[in-house]
Design a protein around this motif. Structure first.
Motif, PDB file in Angstrom:
ATOM      1  N   THR A   1       0.647  -1.156   0.321  1.00  0.00           N
ATOM      2  CA  THR A   1       0.108  -0.143   0.301  1.00  0.00           C
ATOM      3  C   THR A   1       1.043   1.024   0.000  1.00  0.00           C
ATOM      4  O   THR A   1       2.257   1.366   0.325  1.00  0.00           O
ATOM      5  CB  THR A   1      -0.998   0.064   1.256  1.00  0.00           C
ATOM      6  OG1 THR A   1      -0.663   0.563   2.369  1.00  0.00           O
ATOM      7  CG2 THR A   1      -2.095  -0.973   1.553  1.00  0.00           C
TER       8      THR A   1
ATOM      9  N   PHE B   1      -7.029  -2.823   3.525  1.00  0.00           N
ATOM     10  CA  PHE B   1      -6.130  -3.556   2.839  1.00  0.00           C
ATOM     11  C   PHE B   1      -5.219  -3.943   4.453  1.00  0.00           C
ATOM     12  O   PHE B   1      -4.750  -5.349   4.299  1.00  0.00           O
ATOM     13  CB  PHE B   1      -4.682  -3.217   2.045  1.00  0.00           C
ATOM     14  CG  PHE B   1      -4.318  -4.487   1.601  1.00  0.00           C
ATOM     15  CD1 PHE B   1      -4.392  -4.830   0.433  1.00  0.00           C
ATOM     16  CD2 PHE B   1      -2.574  -4.012   2.075  1.00  0.00           C
ATOM     17  CE1 PHE B   1      -3.215  -4.917   0.176  1.00  0.00           C
ATOM     18  CE2 PHE B   1      -1.822  -5.026   1.448  1.00  0.00           C
ATOM     19  CZ  PHE B   1      -2.811  -5.928   0.245  1.00  0.00           C
TER      20      PHE B   1
ATOM     21  N   ASN C   1     -11.294  -4.241  -7.939  1.00  0.00           N
ATOM     22  CA  ASN C   1     -11.045  -4.544  -6.441  1.00  0.00           C
ATOM     23  C   ASN C   1     -12.434  -4.710  -5.761  1.00  0.00           C
ATOM     24  O   ASN C   1     -12.262  -5.259  -4.384  1.00  0.00           O
ATOM     25  CB  ASN C   1     -10.532  -2.920  -5.594  1.00  0.00           C
ATOM     26  CG  ASN C   1      -9.409  -2.624  -5.706  1.00  0.00           C
ATOM     27  OD1 ASN C   1      -8.349  -3.253  -6.144  1.00  0.00           O
ATOM     28  ND2 ASN C   1      -8.614  -1.133  -5.631  1.00  0.00           N
TER      29      ASN C   1
ATOM     30  N   GLY D   1      -6.129   0.746  -5.408  1.00  0.00           N
ATOM     31  CA  GLY D   1      -7.248   1.465  -4.563  1.00  0.00           C
ATOM     32  C   GLY D   1      -7.523   2.981  -4.256  1.00  0.00           C
ATOM     33  O   GLY D   1      -7.892   3.751  -4.418  1.00  0.00           O
TER      34      GLY D   1
ATOM     35  N   PRO E   1     -14.397   0.181  -2.133  1.00  0.00           N
ATOM     36  CA  PRO E   1     -14.120   0.050  -3.008  1.00  0.00           C
ATOM     37  C   PRO E   1     -15.552   0.494  -3.806  1.00  0.00           C
ATOM     38  O   PRO E   1     -16.162   1.350  -5.431  1.00  0.00           O
ATOM     39  CB  PRO E   1     -13.370  -0.773  -4.058  1.00  0.00           C
ATOM     40  CG  PRO E   1     -13.269  -2.271  -3.317  1.00  0.00           C
ATOM     41  CD  PRO E   1     -13.421  -1.756  -1.963  1.00  0.00           C
TER      42      PRO E   1
ATOM     43  N   SER F   1      -4.416  -6.641 -10.802  1.00  0.00           N
ATOM     44  CA  SER F   1      -5.548  -5.322 -10.424  1.00  0.00           C
ATOM     45  C   SER F   1      -4.903  -4.199 -10.958  1.00  0.00           C
ATOM     46  O   SER F   1      -4.919  -3.358 -10.707  1.00  0.00           O
ATOM     47  CB  SER F   1      -6.469  -5.290  -8.848  1.00  0.00           C
ATOM     48  OG  SER F   1      -5.429  -5.104  -8.252  1.00  0.00           O
ATOM     49  N   ASP F   2      -3.737  -3.571  -9.895  1.00  0.00           N
ATOM     50  CA  ASP F   2      -2.868  -2.107 -10.384  1.00  0.00           C
ATOM     51  C   ASP F   2      -2.385  -2.282 -12.141  1.00  0.00           C
ATOM     52  O   ASP F   2      -2.182  -1.022 -11.945  1.00  0.00           O
ATOM     53  CB  ASP F   2      -1.467  -2.615  -9.525  1.00  0.00           C
ATOM     54  CG  ASP F   2      -2.297  -2.929  -8.023  1.00  0.00           C
ATOM     55  OD1 ASP F   2      -2.790  -1.624  -7.911  1.00  0.00           O
ATOM     56  OD2 ASP F   2      -1.795  -3.702  -7.221  1.00  0.00           O
TER      57      ASP F   2
ATOM     58  N   SER G   1     -11.975   1.956 -11.973  1.00  0.00           N
ATOM     59  CA  SER G   1     -10.783   0.652 -11.855  1.00  0.00           C
ATOM     60  C   SER G   1     -11.147   1.203  -9.810  1.00  0.00           C
ATOM     61  O   SER G   1     -10.459  -1.321  -9.539  1.00  0.00           O
ATOM     62  CB  SER G   1      -9.904   2.506 -11.222  1.00  0.00           C
ATOM     63  OG  SER G   1      -8.669   2.303 -11.933  1.00  0.00           O
TER      64      SER G   1
ATOM     65  N   THR H   1     -14.804  -5.718   0.646  1.00  0.00           N
ATOM     66  CA  THR H   1     -15.698  -5.227  -0.605  1.00  0.00           C
ATOM     67  C   THR H   1     -16.780  -3.668  -0.361  1.00  0.00           C
ATOM     68  O   THR H   1     -16.493  -3.057  -2.015  1.00  0.00           O
ATOM     69  CB  THR H   1     -16.645  -5.854  -0.781  1.00  0.00           C
ATOM     70  OG1 THR H   1     -15.548  -7.837  -0.930  1.00  0.00           O
ATOM     71  CG2 THR H   1     -17.385  -6.348  -1.959  1.00  0.00           C
TER      72      THR H   1
ATOM     73  N   ASP I   1      -8.955   3.272   1.775  1.00  0.00           N
ATOM     74  CA  ASP I   1      -8.378   1.022   1.418  1.00  0.00           C
ATOM     75  C   ASP I   1      -6.611   0.510   1.959  1.00  0.00           C
ATOM     76  O   ASP I   1      -7.371  -0.216   1.513  1.00  0.00           O
ATOM     77  CB  ASP I   1      -8.172   2.090  -0.274  1.00  0.00           C
ATOM     78  CG  ASP I   1      -7.734   0.665  -1.322  1.00  0.00           C
ATOM     79  OD1 ASP I   1      -8.386   0.079  -1.551  1.00  0.00           O
ATOM     80  OD2 ASP I   1      -6.572   0.862  -1.254  1.00  0.00           O
TER      81      ASP I   1
ATOM     82  N   ILE J   1     -12.404  -8.149  -6.681  1.00  0.00           N
ATOM     83  CA  ILE J   1     -11.414  -9.213  -6.434  1.00  0.00           C
ATOM     84  C   ILE J   1     -11.665  -9.884  -4.802  1.00  0.00           C
ATOM     85  O   ILE J   1     -11.707 -10.971  -4.741  1.00  0.00           O
ATOM     86  CB  ILE J   1      -9.657  -8.465  -5.649  1.00  0.00           C
ATOM     87  CG1 ILE J   1      -9.297  -7.640  -7.432  1.00  0.00           C
ATOM     88  CG2 ILE J   1      -8.803  -9.372  -5.438  1.00  0.00           C
ATOM     89  CD1 ILE J   1      -8.170  -7.281  -6.691  1.00  0.00           C
ATOM     90  N   ASN J   2     -12.160  -8.957  -4.512  1.00  0.00           N
ATOM     91  CA  ASN J   2     -13.017  -8.980  -2.862  1.00  0.00           C
ATOM     92  C   ASN J   2     -13.889  -9.680  -2.538  1.00  0.00           C
ATOM     93  O   ASN J   2     -13.999 -10.788  -1.974  1.00  0.00           O
ATOM     94  CB  ASN J   2     -12.613  -8.153  -1.757  1.00  0.00           C
ATOM     95  CG  ASN J   2     -11.253  -7.182  -1.469  1.00  0.00           C
ATOM     96  OD1 ASN J   2     -10.147  -8.247  -1.693  1.00  0.00           O
ATOM     97  ND2 ASN J   2     -10.981  -6.218  -2.310  1.00  0.00           N
TER      98      ASN J   2
END
Lengths: 209, 209
Positions: free
Chosen positions: A22, A85, A166, A26, A120, B147-148, A162, A117, A81, A169-170
């Motif tokens: 990070t 994370f 995210n 996100g 994002p 995802s990035d 974008s 979830t 974000d 994914i989650n």
């Protein structure tokens, strides 16, 4: 440690590029979304008070309130974000020796995945709003700075797509499929037709240049 | 006055939103482009050195060099946009009483308009490159941070379309049509097919999530 929003743009970019997990995509999405909102505010601020635009003064005042509210929300999401994370990583790091530990760890991961979830998804919702607001800025704002409304719509679109990644994914790792499917359905509603809307707003701007 | 890149993200957003003419959409586009490059670097940095990705190690090293070079270029463009805008405003402010003054002023405006066309065109070119590089990151980078690469392509796209607007504005006021048309033609080559390319890269990422 200071928040990302308080770091310089250059340091933010350095940290984005680094091997640290990070800030990542996100936070980058939230920054793009905040730029979108900020540019709508700029168009409002350069329209309000101009005699030529007296007719849209009240509407621009209202638009400015909304864009500034969204900018505040999206700026807060830069940190949200990172926070979620970190919590997710912490939950993956919980002890998993005994069955009880495994159950606790798994439950905790699932709880945080839901939060990861929603963060994002909220960003996507806010960006859909900046896209909608950028249409008003493009249609009624000071034509001398109308290109900024065009940048606003593109920044909002980049941020929305974008943030969607995210969510995917989650949501994909959530065992509570009813929850995940509901959130994915909400996202699909937001994404539906957005390309057409963005292109329309972009063309409104381009035709005024 | 300190450069935008040295200001905090929050102050940058405040200034973007304000009634000041700069920073505006041109700087916002450069920041988005720099975010795109930074996220490609992030994928590289989190792929390089991992035994699982030993096969693409050399390619990721090469990709990282390119993305960092682009990040540097795009970060410099945040300031370049402000500088050329200020020069343009200064040229519009030149004396225009006598015929000689008018001629000097007009020539100066035309000179700076060419520069003000090249700055966003260079930004657009750099962003087209980050889009191309994001494909490599999406195809070969660490799938744990893929995802990035998706955020990188969307940030690059938002930045490219934003920079294009600033090319259109300034090229439109240039009297040397041969120059303007050449630059607009260069831009059209860059923009041609970009939506398809961006969607392809986005889908590569989405399919790996």
């Amino acid at each position: 440690m200071s928040e990302i929003k308080d770091k310089s743009v250059d340091v933010f970019l350095d940290e984005l590029a680094s091997r640290q997990a990070t800030p990542g995509g996100g936070s980058a999405a939230a920054v793009m979304g905040a730029q979108s909102a900020a540019l709508i505010s700029m168009v409002c601020n350069l329209t309000i008070g101009k005699p030529k635009y007296a007719e849209v003064e009240a509407e621009m005042q209202e638009l400015l309130l909304k864009s500034e509210e969204l900018r505040q929300q999206l700026t807060a999401m830069i940190k949200a974000d990172v926070d979620v994370f970190d919590k997710l990583m912490a939950s993956y790091g919980l002890a998993k020796e005994t069955d009880e530990e495994k159950a606790i760890r798994s439950a905790q991961i699932q709880t945080i995945l839901k939060e990861a979830t929603l963060v994002p998804l909220d960003c996507a919702k806010a960006c859909a709003q900046t896209i909608a607001l950028s249409r008003v800025a493009a249609e009624k704002g000071n034509t001398g700075v109308i290109s900024d409304a065009g940048v606003a719509v593109m920044a909002g679109y980049g941020a929305l797509k974008s943030a969607a990644l995210n969510v995917y994914i989650n949501a994909g790792s959530i065992k509570d499929r009813a929850f995940a499917d509901e959130k994915l359905a909400e996202l699909e509603v937001i994404l539906s037709g957005v390309e057409v809307e963005v292109e329309e707003i972009y063309q409104i701007v381009k035709n005024k240049l």
